[in-house]
Design a protein around this motif. Sequence first.
Motif, PDB file in Angstrom:
ATOM      1  N   ILE A 288      65.902   1.364  63.473  1.00  0.00           N
ATOM      2  CA  ILE A 288      65.252   0.100  63.095  1.00  0.00           C
ATOM      3  C   ILE A 288      63.820   0.405  62.681  1.00  0.00           C
ATOM      4  CG2 ILE A 288      64.640  -2.222  63.854  1.00  0.00           C
ATOM      5  CD1 ILE A 288      66.781  -1.769  66.141  1.00  0.00           C
ATOM      6  N   TYR A 289      63.542   0.220  61.399  1.00  0.00           N
ATOM      7  CA  TYR A 289      62.190   0.489  60.903  1.00  0.00           C
ATOM      8  C   TYR A 289      61.322  -0.743  61.124  1.00  0.00           C
ATOM      9  CZ  TYR A 289      58.243   1.426  57.906  1.00  0.00           C
ATOM     10  OH  TYR A 289      56.955   1.605  57.444  1.00  0.00           O
ATOM     11  N   ALA A 290      60.339  -0.604  62.021  1.00  0.00           N
ATOM     12  CA  ALA A 290      59.468  -1.732  62.367  1.00  0.00           C
ATOM     13  C   ALA A 290      58.185  -1.735  61.537  1.00  0.00           C
ATOM     14  CB  ALA A 290      59.125  -1.679  63.857  1.00  0.00           C
ATOM     15  N   GLY A 291      57.729  -0.546  61.137  1.00  0.00           N
ATOM     16  CA  GLY A 291      56.581  -0.462  60.227  1.00  0.00           C
ATOM     17  C   GLY A 291      55.227  -0.359  60.897  1.00  0.00           C
ATOM     18  N   THR A 292      54.974  -1.140  61.964  1.00  0.00           N
ATOM     19  CA  THR A 292      53.673  -1.124  62.629  1.00  0.00           C
ATOM     20  C   THR A 292      53.867  -1.161  64.147  1.00  0.00           C
ATOM     21  OG1 THR A 292      53.482  -3.537  62.698  1.00  0.00           O
ATOM     22  CG2 THR A 292      52.642  -2.448  60.717  1.00  0.00           C
ATOM     23  N   TYR A 293      52.802  -0.830  64.859  1.00  0.00           N
ATOM     24  CA  TYR A 293      52.856  -0.862  66.325  1.00  0.00           C
ATOM     25  C   TYR A 293      53.039  -2.300  66.824  1.00  0.00           C
ATOM     26  CZ  TYR A 293      51.476   4.018  66.357  1.00  0.00           C
ATOM     27  OH  TYR A 293      51.466   5.377  66.172  1.00  0.00           O
ATOM     28  N   SER A 294      52.398  -3.267  66.149  1.00  0.00           N
ATOM     29  CA  SER A 294      52.541  -4.665  66.595  1.00  0.00           C
ATOM     30  C   SER A 294      53.975  -5.155  66.388  1.00  0.00           C
ATOM     31  CB  SER A 294      51.549  -5.571  65.848  1.00  0.00           C
ATOM     32  OG  SER A 294      51.783  -5.525  64.464  1.00  0.00           O
ATOM     33  N   ASN A 295      54.641  -4.675  65.332  1.00  0.00           N
ATOM     34  CA  ASN A 295      56.043  -5.053  65.124  1.00  0.00           C
ATOM     35  C   ASN A 295      56.965  -4.400  66.148  1.00  0.00           C
ATOM     36  OD1 ASN A 295      56.045  -6.883  62.896  1.00  0.00           O
ATOM     37  ND2 ASN A 295      55.427  -5.178  61.598  1.00  0.00           N
ATOM     38  N   ILE A 296      56.616  -3.189  66.582  1.00  0.00           N
ATOM     39  CA  ILE A 296      57.370  -2.569  67.681  1.00  0.00           C
ATOM     40  C   ILE A 296      57.252  -3.448  68.927  1.00  0.00           C
ATOM     41  CG2 ILE A 296      57.380  -0.631  69.315  1.00  0.00           C
ATOM     42  CD1 ILE A 296      56.921   1.252  67.016  1.00  0.00           C
ATOM     43  N   VAL A 385      70.715   1.869  59.059  1.00  0.00           N
ATOM     44  CA  VAL A 385      69.250   1.786  58.976  1.00  0.00           C
ATOM     45  C   VAL A 385      68.905   0.327  58.702  1.00  0.00           C
ATOM     46  CG1 VAL A 385      67.185   2.456  57.702  1.00  0.00           C
ATOM     47  CG2 VAL A 385      68.948   4.159  58.182  1.00  0.00           C
ATOM     48  N   ILE A 386      68.027  -0.235  59.542  1.00  0.00           N
ATOM     49  CA  ILE A 386      67.651  -1.646  59.404  1.00  0.00           C
ATOM     50  C   ILE A 386      66.165  -1.727  59.073  1.00  0.00           C
ATOM     51  CG2 ILE A 386      67.554  -3.886  60.578  1.00  0.00           C
ATOM     52  CD1 ILE A 386      69.754  -2.701  62.514  1.00  0.00           C
ATOM     53  N   ILE A 387      65.851  -2.331  57.921  1.00  0.00           N
ATOM     54  CA  ILE A 387      64.446  -2.528  57.535  1.00  0.00           C
ATOM     55  C   ILE A 387      64.016  -3.892  58.069  1.00  0.00           C
ATOM     56  CG2 ILE A 387      62.786  -2.610  55.641  1.00  0.00           C
ATOM     57  CD1 ILE A 387      64.135   0.053  55.675  1.00  0.00           C
ATOM     58  N   TRP A 388      63.299  -3.863  59.194  1.00  0.00           N
ATOM     59  CA  TRP A 388      62.839  -5.101  59.832  1.00  0.00           C
ATOM     60  C   TRP A 388      61.609  -5.652  59.118  1.00  0.00           C
ATOM     61  CZ3 TRP A 388      63.860  -8.915  63.101  1.00  0.00           C
ATOM     62  CH2 TRP A 388      62.813  -9.615  63.712  1.00  0.00           C
ATOM     63  N   ARG A 389      60.676  -4.769  58.751  1.00  0.00           N
ATOM     64  CA  ARG A 389      59.467  -5.206  58.051  1.00  0.00           C
ATOM     65  C   ARG A 389      59.215  -4.344  56.835  1.00  0.00           C
ATOM     66  NH1 ARG A 389      55.013  -8.399  59.359  1.00  0.00           N
ATOM     67  NH2 ARG A 389      55.297  -8.570  57.144  1.00  0.00           N
ATOM     68  N   ASN A 390      58.782  -4.987  55.776  1.00  0.00           N
ATOM     69  CA  ASN A 390      58.452  -4.294  54.537  1.00  0.00           C
ATOM     70  C   ASN A 390      56.973  -3.898  54.560  1.00  0.00           C
ATOM     71  OD1 ASN A 390      58.134  -3.425  51.934  1.00  0.00           O
ATOM     72  ND2 ASN A 390      58.244  -5.449  51.007  1.00  0.00           N
ATOM     73  N   ARG A 391      56.588  -3.144  55.604  1.00  0.00           N
ATOM     74  CA  ARG A 391      55.177  -2.753  55.743  1.00  0.00           C
ATOM     75  C   ARG A 391      55.091  -1.309  56.208  1.00  0.00           C
ATOM     76  NH1 ARG A 391      52.315  -7.041  54.020  1.00  0.00           N
ATOM     77  NH2 ARG A 391      50.432  -6.061  54.755  1.00  0.00           N
ATOM     78  N   LYS A 392      53.967  -0.689  55.858  1.00  0.00           N
ATOM     79  CA  LYS A 392      53.617   0.606  56.441  1.00  0.00           C
ATOM     80  C   LYS A 392      52.160   0.478  56.859  1.00  0.00           C
ATOM     81  CE  LYS A 392      53.281   5.566  55.638  1.00  0.00           C
ATOM     82  NZ  LYS A 392      53.249   6.647  54.632  1.00  0.00           N
ATOM     83  N   GLY A 393      51.948   0.243  58.163  1.00  0.00           N
ATOM     84  CA  GLY A 393      50.606  -0.098  58.611  1.00  0.00           C
ATOM     85  C   GLY A 393      50.224  -1.459  58.041  1.00  0.00           C
ATOM     86  N   SER A 394      49.006  -1.559  57.498  1.00  0.00           N
ATOM     87  CA  SER A 394      48.529  -2.842  56.968  1.00  0.00           C
ATOM     88  C   SER A 394      49.017  -3.102  55.546  1.00  0.00           C
ATOM     89  CB  SER A 394      46.994  -2.879  57.001  1.00  0.00           C
ATOM     90  OG  SER A 394      46.474  -1.798  56.237  1.00  0.00           O
ATOM     91  N   ALA A 395      49.521  -2.065  54.871  1.00  0.00           N
ATOM     92  CA  ALA A 395      49.933  -2.204  53.468  1.00  0.00           C
ATOM     93  C   ALA A 395      51.426  -2.487  53.362  1.00  0.00           C
ATOM     94  CB  ALA A 395      49.587  -0.933  52.707  1.00  0.00           C
ATOM     95  N   LYS A 396      51.824  -3.042  52.210  1.00  0.00           N
ATOM     96  CA  LYS A 396      53.247  -3.245  51.949  1.00  0.00           C
ATOM     97  C   LYS A 396      53.894  -1.907  51.624  1.00  0.00           C
ATOM     98  CE  LYS A 396      54.184  -7.958  50.696  1.00  0.00           C
ATOM     99  NZ  LYS A 396      54.972  -8.790  49.787  1.00  0.00           N
ATOM    100  N   LEU A 397      55.176  -1.802  51.933  1.00  0.00           N
ATOM    101  CA  LEU A 397      55.918  -0.580  51.604  1.00  0.00           C
ATOM    102  C   LEU A 397      55.954  -0.386  50.097  1.00  0.00           C
ATOM    103  CD1 LEU A 397      59.253  -0.338  53.651  1.00  0.00           C
ATOM    104  CD2 LEU A 397      57.293   1.180  53.757  1.00  0.00           C
ATOM    105  N   ASP A 398      55.711   0.847  49.652  1.00  0.00           N
ATOM    106  CA  ASP A 398      55.928   1.159  48.249  1.00  0.00           C
ATOM    107  C   ASP A 398      57.376   1.645  48.084  1.00  0.00           C
ATOM    108  OD1 ASP A 398      55.890   4.270  48.486  1.00  0.00           O
ATOM    109  OD2 ASP A 398      54.077   3.602  49.514  1.00  0.00           O
ATOM    110  N   ASP A 399      57.832   1.694  46.832  1.00  0.00           N
ATOM    111  CA  ASP A 399      59.222   2.058  46.563  1.00  0.00           C
ATOM    112  C   ASP A 399      59.538   3.468  47.050  1.00  0.00           C
ATOM    113  OD1 ASP A 399      61.831   1.597  45.261  1.00  0.00           O
ATOM    114  OD2 ASP A 399      61.175   3.161  43.891  1.00  0.00           O
ATOM    115  N   PHE A 400      58.562   4.366  46.930  1.00  0.00           N
ATOM    116  CA  PHE A 400      58.756   5.762  47.346  1.00  0.00           C
ATOM    117  C   PHE A 400      59.080   5.833  48.843  1.00  0.00           C
ATOM    118  CE2 PHE A 400      56.986   9.547  49.310  1.00  0.00           C
ATOM    119  CZ  PHE A 400      57.535  10.566  48.552  1.00  0.00           C
ATOM    120  N   THR A 401      58.238   5.188  49.667  1.00  0.00           N
ATOM    121  CA  THR A 401      58.424   5.240  51.123  1.00  0.00           C
ATOM    122  C   THR A 401      59.699   4.501  51.530  1.00  0.00           C
ATOM    123  OG1 THR A 401      56.018   5.246  51.342  1.00  0.00           O
ATOM    124  CG2 THR A 401      57.277   4.847  53.342  1.00  0.00           C
ATOM    125  N   TYR A 402      59.960   3.387  50.855  1.00  0.00           N
ATOM    126  CA  TYR A 402      61.177   2.609  51.123  1.00  0.00           C
ATOM    127  C   TYR A 402      62.420   3.477  50.919  1.00  0.00           C
ATOM    128  CZ  TYR A 402      64.952  -0.677  49.987  1.00  0.00           C
ATOM    129  OH  TYR A 402      66.166  -1.314  49.914  1.00  0.00           O
TER     130      TYR A 402
END
Length: 700
Positions: A288-296, A385-402
């Motif tokens: 489960i990809y949460a993206g940030t510590y607050s989402n965890i 694989v579950i994408i819970w949030r479309n974020r990487k830290g404070s920024a939105k996920l880019d296509d590469f990281t996604y």
Amino acid sequence: MQEQVFDRCHIINGLLIDNQENEARQELIKLLDFHNTNQLAYNPLVNHLIRETGLFPYLELETSNWEERFIYNAFKVDVGEENPLTLHREQSFLLKKLLEGKNIAVSAPTSFGKSFVIDAYIKIKKPNNVLIIVPTLALTDETRRRLYKKFAHEYKIITTSDVELSDKNIFIFPQERAMNYINIVESFDIMIVDEFYKASSKFDKERSPSLIRAMIKLGAKSNQKYYLAPNITSLENNPFTDDMEFIRLDFNTVFLEKHELYNQIKNNDEKSEVLLEILSKNKGKSLIYAGTYSNIDSLTILFLATYEPVKNELLEMFANWLSKNYDFNWSLTKLVSREIGVHNGRLHRSLSQIQVKLFEEGEGIRNLISTSSIIEGVNTSAENVIIWRNRKGSAKLDDFTYKNIIGRGGRMFKHFIGKIYILEQPPEEGLTQLSIPFPDEILGDLEESKYDGLLTKEQVAKLKFYNDEMAELVGAKVYEELKSESIFQSSNSDLIKAIAIDLTKNPDEWNGLYYLNEFKPENWDRLLYKVIKLQPGNWDCSYKTFVEFIKIMAYNWTKSIPELLKELEDYDVGIDTFFLLERNVTYKFSALLNDLNTLQKRILKNKQYDISKFIKWCSNAFLPKVVFQLEEYGLPRMISKKIHESKVIDFYDSDLTIHKVVEKFNEIGKEMTIEKTNNLDEFDKYILNYFFDGIKIMNA
């Protein structure tokens, strides 16, 4: 059912005739999954299509004709395991290029199987010195474990600093640690940079300068270069890869089945319901990809409110072990008893490794919540694989990281199909042209005459001005020596200059610096404040909290983590902040101290200070050096302490190195280590089993 198979083979064959090989391969992988689900043997036609699409490892010899059997054996190579392995077509293509001595930069999917190519190269070419630069310490140990089993009988596998070299060496490091060997190793037969996209400031602003510095300086000592990354469409002209052939391989060995559920989700409550439904329906492992510590934290609250602890003896043992050795009130302790783990970049290395091992075990962790650390720090994959949030830290996920994250779905020979559940709108699909601009931060570490071809006119002028300033501060001769030795650990030239200016202008403020070498933490305050203020805003907490943390952390070996956390309560430092601040002390703070010490020995030379002793304490988290290094090998400090107190191994022995202690462990053996060590609980023994597996030599 056979008629169904024939119809699908017909479709695949049509795609091949139309030169749509990728589409044909995707359809074939789905067909192989159908065979696997229904326990069907492959017929000769299916084997023929496997050969046509280059997926040679998937061939089933019992039902193959002689041509397929010939191909299967022709593509077999020795990768250091007990039996040769069959490579797929594109792996073999890359291996051939490497064996021809070519410099290549490769973009290939996550499921490609790039490690087999490296292993086969080492086995066939038998180079003397191999340098592998990886992005994280977690990936360092994973790579070490793989290569140790295969090659430790003929190579010294080096992952730490200050190791005496052998005739044949494999170095595995993050870039910062690799620079410690710049003046020790005369040349490398090959330099391999894994995840080399991180040289671009777009993908790793903080650490890209240090990776470029390593690529320049260590690359100059390497006879051959091999750079690896996923999902890059093209490589922009740059001075770091201009002598390399860029190869893009769109060759998947698994099929990603995408479920775009975000359109039917109106709010967070609905999203939570959808997530819980996915987990209840799918019995396989889920990442489960949460993206940030607050989402965890948000997912933790959801899972603890939804699930009750389950009957799972192994995970009950792990939860009790965490409670006893870390914090009984820690959310991870509660999650583990619900078959859920957490992976992030702050945890102790051994804790992350243990959780990944439990995630890959049938009866272990079922669901793993993660930040982007799972794509940067370890080669694990899952059925879902579950994408819970479309974020990487404070920024939105880019296509590469996604694409990198969803590439964790599926695994060769285990899950032909990776199921991807997308709960937030993904980034727009696009092309990734990798740009690697030259970072100004490392200018001060370069010799103008040697690297002026890499620089713009403005950078040459800036470098000249910087060199003149530093020569004035420390003396021209001394500065030339420092640059030639590549002695600074920071990749930020402006920080080095700021330290030099402070030492030159305020020498009296550094009086008594050597007192840091005396183990009297109560006397360290003034100097600790002075040091950390050289790099404001770098410590993830207030100055006071960081200073008090260092003073309490000084008792890391003599006190347990629960005891330290009790003392840190007054400064609002819980277990998660403890991990973060300990990491800051061992890396950022130690690097700053090292650069300060290097400069003050030249600028304040009349004072004759040297704080190397204090630097070693900090860089090893105030643990015996080998104990700290063993954590990277998967052995937690609390078990090392029991081994030490039981007099099985003396970790105070100043002659003990990481390689000597591994030899000692192998001499004593797993059974005897467990038998002689007092107070081991069952999960301690489980961890020791895992640790010993990582120091086992396959061909011994």
